[in-house]
Write an enzyme that holds these catalytic residues in place. Structure first.
Site, PDB file in Angstrom:
ATOM      1  CB  CYS A  19      -0.934  -0.018   1.211  1.00  0.00           C
ATOM      2  SG  CYS A  19      -1.945   1.462   1.359  1.00  0.00           S
ATOM      3  CB  CYS A  63      -0.430   2.410   4.098  1.00  0.00           C
ATOM      4  SG  CYS A  63      -1.954   1.775   3.416  1.00  0.00           S
ATOM      5  CG  ASP A  64       3.320   1.087   4.351  1.00  0.00           C
ATOM      6  OD1 ASP A  64       2.855   1.579   5.399  1.00  0.00           O
ATOM      7  OD2 ASP A  64       3.147  -0.090   4.033  1.00  0.00           O
TER       8      ASP A  64
END
Ligand code: NAP
Length: 321
Positions: free
Chosen positions: A145, A148-149
């Site tokens: 993701c 997300c990261d």
């Protein structure tokens, strides 16, 4: 013995547990069939059990670890009267009411649960490369993701595996942070739409490693590099990267619902007017019905919607308390 519930929630990620918090506070005494611990976590709880730090879930100024966030969701739902069954739903029968649900920890003809209503929140999973050490390094350089990261790879050299729209979208997003992003694709042509391809080709931070597959991951605590094999010649080379984003597709966890409920060709459950499915009394929320946003916060939001839809639906059926 078969137990009856007003609402059974299948799945315990952010969608299922938010549905549990709301339906428990509405005095519906939900039962959550929460799944089983995975090979890398000692608790069920969906994809966030496989992540490390989450910085974009509102309310946590300094971020929170994925497993801790899910344990908080779980305890909060328990406080209001949610009951958990640590097992996987193995079979459902939605043909008649009450609905019937079997779990994989009991070998019986009789269902373990009957329910006036069901909320499906079994989520989706990213397709993985199935390499040794891949699961161990998730959250330690390997990710599925970018939203997300990506932030954790400021100024780093990283790579994305895949040649579809997801891979290209992730790669373009990651150039906001990374020094270079190498797209590793097993063929010479991208599958992604033309407009996405053009954007990627025009981006000076994006490089391409054509006809290539990742065959080995290096690094003990954190990813330090990968071995890449040429799919034409078989020659191997190494690439020094600290981040590898696997973007080769997602599949919803809907096997047990096949033939029982309307799905898209890709297996995602079709919802209308919020979280309603084509079966009166069965609702779906979170990634199992969403292939667009796939975020913890959007899953949680749709879990809240499912609980409110269930509550209203039960009232309309004269089951409300
Ligand atoms: P996808 O279109 O199925 O692409 C998957 C990519 O991963 C393909 O390039 C495939 O290679 C590669 N791949 C599959 N298995 C692999 C393996 N084991 N090892 C290495 N590579 C592997 O999946 P997606 O990109 O997630 O997209 C899914 C759907 O959502 C598509 O319809 C897409 O258009 C849509 N989508 C749209 C947008 C957008 O419009 N902004 C964004 C994301 C997704 P091959 O090409 O060789 O098969």
């Amino acid at each position: 013995m078969t137990q009856h519930a007003k609402v059974v929630i299948v799945g315990s990620g952010p969608a299922g547990l938010t549905a549990a918090i709301y339906s428990a506070r509405a005095n519906l005494a939900p039962i959550v069939i929460e799944g089983e611990p995975s090979s890398t976590s000692d608790q069920p709880g969906g994809q966030l059990m496989l992540t490390t730090e989450i910085e974009n879930f509102p309310g946590f100024i300094d971020g929170i670890m994925g497993p801790e966030l899910m344990m908080n969701f779980r305890s909060q739902a328990q406080r209001f009267g949610t009951t958990y069954r640590t097992a996987k739903a193995s079979r459902v029968d939605f043909t008649n009411k009450p609905f019937k649900i079997w779990t994989n920890d009991v070998d019986s003809q009789e269902p373990q649960y009957t329910a006036d209503s069901v909320i499906i929140s079994t989520g989706a999973r990213s397709l993985m490369l199935n390499l040794e050490d891949e699961t161990r390094l998730i959250g330690h350089g390997v990710s599925t993701c970018a939203t997300c990261d990506g932030f954790f790879f400021r100024g780093k050299d990283i790579a994305v595996v895949g040649g579809g729209d997801s891979a290209i979208e992730e790669a373009i997003f990651l150039t906001k942070f990374a020094n270079t992003v190498t797209i590793i694709h097993r063929r010479k042509e991208l599958r992604a739409s033309k407009i996405m391809q053009d954007r990627a080709f025009a981006n000076p931070k994006i490089r391409f490693h054509w006809d290539a597959e990742v065959v080995k991951l290096h690094g003990k605590e954190q990813l330090e590099g990968v071995t890449v094999r040429d799919t034409v010649t078989g020659a191997e080379s190494s690439l020094e990267i600290t981040g590898l984003f696997v973007a080769i597709g997602h599949v919803p966890n809907t096997d047990i619902f096949k033939g029982q409920i309307e799905m898209e060709e890709t297996g995602y459950i079709v919802t209308k007017n919020g979280t309603y499915t084509n079966i009166d009394g069965v609702f779906a929320c979170g990634d199992v019905q969403d292939h667009t946003y796939r975020q913890a916060i959007t899953a949680a939001g749709s879990g809240c919607m499912a609980a409110i839809d269930v509550e209203r639906w039960l009232e309309s059926q004269h089951h409300g308390s």
